[in-house]
Every structure is written in C-alpha cells, then in structure tokens.
Write a protein that holds these residues in place. Sequence first.
Motif, short mmCIF file in Angstrom:
data_model
loop_
_atom_site.label_atom_id
_atom_site.label_comp_id
_atom_site.label_asym_id
_atom_site.label_seq_id
_atom_site.Cartn_x
_atom_site.Cartn_y
_atom_site.Cartn_z
N TYR A 65 9.01 -4.23 3.51
CA TYR A 65 10.44 -2.96 3.79
C TYR A 65 9.02 -2.37 5.27
O TYR A 65 9.49 -1.15 6.23
CB TYR A 65 11.22 -1.50 3.23
N LEU A 139 16.20 5.43 -2.42
CA LEU A 139 16.95 4.65 -2.36
C LEU A 139 17.02 3.38 -2.72
O LEU A 139 15.78 3.51 -1.04
CB LEU A 139 18.38 4.82 -2.72
N VAL A 140 16.77 2.56 -3.07
CA VAL A 140 15.87 0.82 -2.38
C VAL A 140 16.77 -0.34 -2.78
O VAL A 140 17.84 -0.02 -4.13
CB VAL A 140 14.61 0.40 -3.88
N THR A 141 17.84 -0.70 -2.15
CA THR A 141 18.17 -1.39 -1.76
C THR A 141 17.43 -3.18 -1.05
O THR A 141 16.26 -2.72 -0.86
CB THR A 141 19.52 -1.12 -0.81
N PRO A 142 18.26 -4.18 -0.95
CA PRO A 142 17.63 -5.48 -0.31
C PRO A 142 17.32 -4.98 0.96
O PRO A 142 15.99 -5.75 2.00
CB PRO A 142 18.05 -6.60 -0.55
N GLU A 143 18.10 -3.91 1.59
CA GLU A 143 17.92 -3.69 2.88
C GLU A 143 17.12 -2.77 2.80
O GLU A 143 15.70 -3.16 4.34
CB GLU A 143 18.90 -3.71 3.52
N GLU A 144 16.72 -1.81 2.34
CA GLU A 144 16.30 -0.80 3.12
C GLU A 144 15.77 -0.18 1.90
O GLU A 144 16.63 -0.06 1.23
CB GLU A 144 16.82 0.11 3.88
N ARG A 146 14.98 3.88 1.67
CA ARG A 146 16.17 5.17 2.69
C ARG A 146 15.34 5.79 1.69
O ARG A 146 15.96 6.72 0.55
CB ARG A 146 18.06 5.19 1.88
N GLN A 173 12.12 -0.14 -7.77
CA GLN A 173 13.07 0.61 -8.83
C GLN A 173 12.27 1.82 -9.00
O GLN A 173 13.31 2.88 -9.30
CB GLN A 173 13.34 -0.27 -9.58
N GLU A 176 12.38 4.82 -6.53
CA GLU A 176 14.21 5.56 -6.88
C GLU A 176 14.44 7.17 -8.07
O GLU A 176 13.71 7.59 -8.87
CB GLU A 176 15.60 4.75 -7.63
#
Length: 731
Positions: A65, A139-144, A146, A173, A176
């Motif tokens: 990221y 927050l952690v998602t596959p895309e970003e 945040r 994770q 987060e």
Amino acid sequence: MLRAGIFGMQQDGAPEESEGKKCAWKGHKARMQMRLDKREEYVMSEWKQLWLQYHPVADQGFGAYAGTVVLDGFVNTPVINSLKEEAARGLKGMLGTEPVFADQAEGACIRIRRVDAVASAKAEEELSENQKTESYRILVTPEEIRIEAAGEKGALYGTFALLRAIGTGKALQEAETETVPSNPLRMLNHWDNMTNDIERGYSGDSFFFKDGTVIVDERTKDYARLVSSVGINAVVINNVNVKGDATDLITDRYFDKLAAMSEIFAAYGVSLYLSLNFASPIEIGGLDNCDPLNEEVIAWWKGKIAEVFGRIPNFGGFLVKADSEGRPGPFTYGRTQADGANMLADLVKPYGGTIIWRCFVYNCTQDWRDYKTDRARSGYDNFKAMDGDYHDNVILQIKNGPMDFQIREPIHPLMGGLRKTNQMLEVQIAQEYTGHQIDVCYLMPMFKEVLEYHTYCTNHPEENDRQKEGAGDQVKDIVSGRTFGNQKSGMAGMAAVANTGNDANWTGNDLAAANLYGFGRLSFDTELSSEEIAREWAQLTFDTDKEAIDVIVRILMGSRATYEKYTSPLGIGWMVTPGFHYGCSVDGYEYSRWGTYHRADHLGIGVDRSSHGTGYAQQYYPENAEQYEDPARCPENLLLFFHHIPYTWKLSSGQSLIQYIYDSHFEGYEEAEGMAKAFEGLKGRIPEDSFENISGRFRLQLDNAREWRDQVNSYFYRKSGIPDEKGRPIY
Ligand code: GCW
C-alpha cells in the motif's frame, strides 16, 4: 565546576551538612562527575531520534500500500505537511518505499480521508471539539489502508499510529483501530530555566533556552515531532518557578522567537503555554503590588495579555504556581486562590485562553515538633472550600498525591473531592525522587494505579454539583472531565513534569525515554496497559530480537517495585538527600521545615493521619476514609503513611514490620542486581552507545541501591534493636 543544573538545589538548599553527610556527598559527587563527563560526549553529538528512528522492519504486507498516499479531503496545511513528511520518512526508513502523494491512486494505497466524525454521534455529545478532530480510525481493505479523521490533527495522529503498527511488526488487520483521545489536554510541563539549567532536570541543559535567549532550531522541530507522535497537544516550556529573564517571556523581548517556536509546535498539533510570574505587575510592570483585585493591576494584565495573544499565534494560556514555596500569589493580599485565577482567566477568555492553576499550596515553614499540622492536608484545606468559585476557563492542576511525587503516595483527595471545578492531573516523569534518570524507574504502572483509583465521589452527590449521569468515579474519569462534565469544554486532562534535556538521548538514561513515550501514549489512551506501552516503546527504539525486547520490558515493568523496595517502606518517602533528592539520608528531612516526616522512634515508624492524628484520612469520601482510618484495613503499601506502627506489628504476609523492612531492602538490592545482570546479556544486541549509557547507569544504580539497603537496614536495626531473622549483614 559542576553544573548547577545537575546539583540544582531545592529552594531550601541542603541544611548545614554534618561530617557524615559531607563524605557521602563527596562520594556522590565523584559518581556524578563521571556521569557529567559522559554527558559532555553526549551533548556534543547529534541528538537521537528515539522511537522515531524508523529502523527497517520485516514487511507484514504494508509495503503493497505504501507506494501511494492519497489525501482525500485534506489540503496542504502545516499539519498536513508534517503528516506527509512523517509518512515519507517512516515508510522509507521501515519499508524502503518512497510514497507518491496524489489525489487518487490506481492500485493499492494509503488513503488519508476526511470524514464528518469518527466517534458515534452519542459519544460526540460528550467530547470537546479538540477530541473530535483528534480522533482517528484506521481501516484495512484489499484496495487501501484508510486513515479517517474529522480534522487534520486526527489525520496526523492516525498516521503516527499506522507508523507505530508497522514499526512494532503488527499484522495488517492489527493496524485497524478507532481511537478517541481519553483526555482533552495531554500536556508536558518543562521546568526549564533561562539560565540553561533545568529544575529537577537530569538530562542535560534546556533545549528551549540558552543564556537568556529562546532557542528555535532543528531540535525544536524534532521535539515537536516526538511529543506529537505520542499525542501530546500542549506544552509549557518554562519553569513554574518563574524568575529572572523568564518573567520577560511575556514581553517584546521574546515574542518573535516564541512566535516562531509556536508555529513549529502548531505544525504538529501542539499548543504553546507559558508559566506565569504572578508578580509580573511589580517586576516588569512598575507597579507596587500584584493584588488581583487592584484595578491598576488588572488593567496592566489586560494590556499584557492582549499583547501576548496578539504576538504569539496558537498560544494556549498560562500555568501558574502561586503562594507556593515562596512564590508570590493572592494570599499576599488577603485574596483567595480563586481571586487570582479568575482575574487572569477573565482576561485570557476573549482569546480562548486557559489558566491552569496549581494546587501545590502548603506551609513550607513547618515546625517539626508539631504533630498536628500536616503537609498532606494542605491541598484539600486550601482548595476544597472554594469548589465552584473558579471560572470555566480555569483548570486546577493537582499532583497525583498530597505530598510531592514520591515513589508511592495515596491519591490526592481533591481528585473527586472537587465537584464543581475543572481539575486535571499532574504527574512527574522527571525522576526527582525516583532515581534522577540514573536508576531505572518506569512509572506507567504507578500512573495506571492513580488513574484506576476509585474515589467513590459518585456515591456522594452534593448540592448542584456537575456529576454526569452514570459517571465513573475513577481518577481517569474525573481528570478526563467525563465525571463532572468538563470534558466537553476541553478543560480537563493530564500533565507531566518533563524528563527531557539537551543530552543526545533527551532523557539521561536511554530507558527513561519510556516514561516520556509512556506518558504521551497513556494520556491519549488511558486504557492502554503499562506493558503494551513498554513493549511498543522498546520495539520502536531498539532494532533487536524479540528476546532482547522481552528483557527490556521485564526490566521496565519491575523497576518501580524494585526502587520502592530499596527506598521506602510502605508509604514512607522522603528519606532522600535533602534538596538534591538522590541518595539515602534517612533523617535528612526529619527535623526540617518541609513537613516530610517519618516519625521513627525506638518502638515504631509512621505518621498518624487518622482522626486521632492529623485527620488527613478524613479528607476522603467515607468508603476510602474508613479504610485509611483503621490500621487493620488500611492498604498495607500505605500503612506507614497513615499510621504510626510498632516494629513488631504483623503484616498480612506474616512478617513483622521490622522484618519486612529488612527483607524488602535486601530484595530491592537483589532485584536491582538482577536487572543489571539481565541487561548485560544484551551486549551486542542493542546499539553500543545505548548499551554503554544504560549499563553505566546500572553500575551507579547498584551503588545507590546498596547504600539505601545498608543505611536503612542499619538505621532501623539501631533504632529498634530487633535483629534480622536471617542474620544478614547489617551495620
Ligand atoms: O517537587 C518539588 C520540587 C521543586 C518544584 C516543586 C513544584 C518547581 O522539589 O523543585 O518546583 O515541587 O512542584 O512546584
């Protein structure tokens, strides 16, 4: 010539020294001189980055990221620029990536996104404006990844939090979080003098002042980065004992430099405050009095305060030590503490300013023969009656205990005793009575005890007090403003007397930086444990293996109990070298004017503070008072603070009191030896200069602990005539 800063004497100065004291003092000076020589090397070299050194770490997935950082809803303000600079520095140092800053990203990125609110609408009802904009969510998602915040300071704190997660080897994770600062104000009080030395400073000279000038340089910025990285949002740069040039800090002589310093601080979300000389109208205003109700005095302050707020941007207000230890104040004119605080508060109010007024007011000219007068009573006696008389931009700053930052004290009865007045906590990370940043003494375990103490104030509502429905009665609820409703106004929080100086390592002993780091982290999140703070600090500071980190954490976590064992017992403090406060002198203060007695005689030791003695125990709400009142129910670790106890008294462990004194002092020394030995095992596993710094201090600490063990044991053996059951060497 030894630097005054190291041997800074308390106002009282050491009483005339006996021969014995002279030779102990000489030995001590030799050890300290060695330390001073060591310091010269330190001061010459570049200063350290401490927990912001960003050493390389194994990537737990953050690298994917880290190529792009997207600012989404934030523009390039000084704070956002600080954020960008820190992100670039941290990601490069730890992961080797050089992020691009953009408005959007193709692939994975770190997105810093402005949102309306982080906390729930319900929670936000109770939060100050500061806390709302200082909160952050990650927050952690596959895309970003945040980082969401409602304000730029929240975005900055969220970025530091992400960098901490990377630096401590967290999994993706685990980064987060949704964090709202526990306290509106998270403050450092620096007792720096403009004569370069620092009162109770053990880490070199001031980096704020030199020869009467204000220093603004690269180190000012690194200071702001360090304190902001752990969530500090307010700083008082000068000593509360305002004297000499420091009185001029509110004059044109210093405004340009202070404005420059304040801008550097503001870029890291830190507000500048100054300690104020209550006698300024006399000393620089040409008036013949500083009576807070005198029209001329008020007019002078009005003009002066307009000038200060006009010339120093982002200025927060003033910290005031008045009528204390010889400092001038309202009492001089027959006025109350509230008269003094309110006059100033009304004048700073138009600028959104705050007056932080210290409750450290006591009779420092006590007759040691007087068993009724009690220094511990004075804060409550001087401030409880005026509860509710302070204006809403005054905060009373209260030390954690009624005496003076000893290794163990009961919690100050004004905590929760005040129900209609803004109150905040003052602790000391400068190790004035806890080892001078020679002996290791990690203080977060003590601060957690303070914060979690139950005052029972919510069981005893009073006429029109400000208690909130369902509020908590622990100190952390009170000083955050949650209990009595002063959180929303932001008139609440925690302050620490700082332990910094211009040594390259900032804190004298490298391990003492854990207290600076810890105070920031704990005041931002009072639910953190002492251990997780210690571990975070160690991982960010030392680029080393997990076992070595475990050793450092174990040393830190045990150090307060160890220091207490060889310097107490059971709530007795003050057996320190008078004025200097390092090294053992059992009777040093016993016949002084400072009200700091142990009252040891041939039968027992301790001060009767029950209703039969000084009555201090009765200043607490009944649930605590009845425990303290009764020696059989009093918490044993404070037994001698509240009672005069015979040496033959049986403790819950089955030991007699005198045997406990012997055992705890032998154990204390053995534990100090154990720490030093465990640390030796880290040679070659942490940087050499740090290893040398800490092991050099362990050698001094062992000298110190041995002196304490043998002097205290011999003193009480000679006093009581009762031998050690285990027949160990006592002199
Ligand atoms: O802890 C004592 C110190 C003084 C200090 C004072 C205070 C700044 O010995 O050096 O003065 O308390 O808290 O004001």
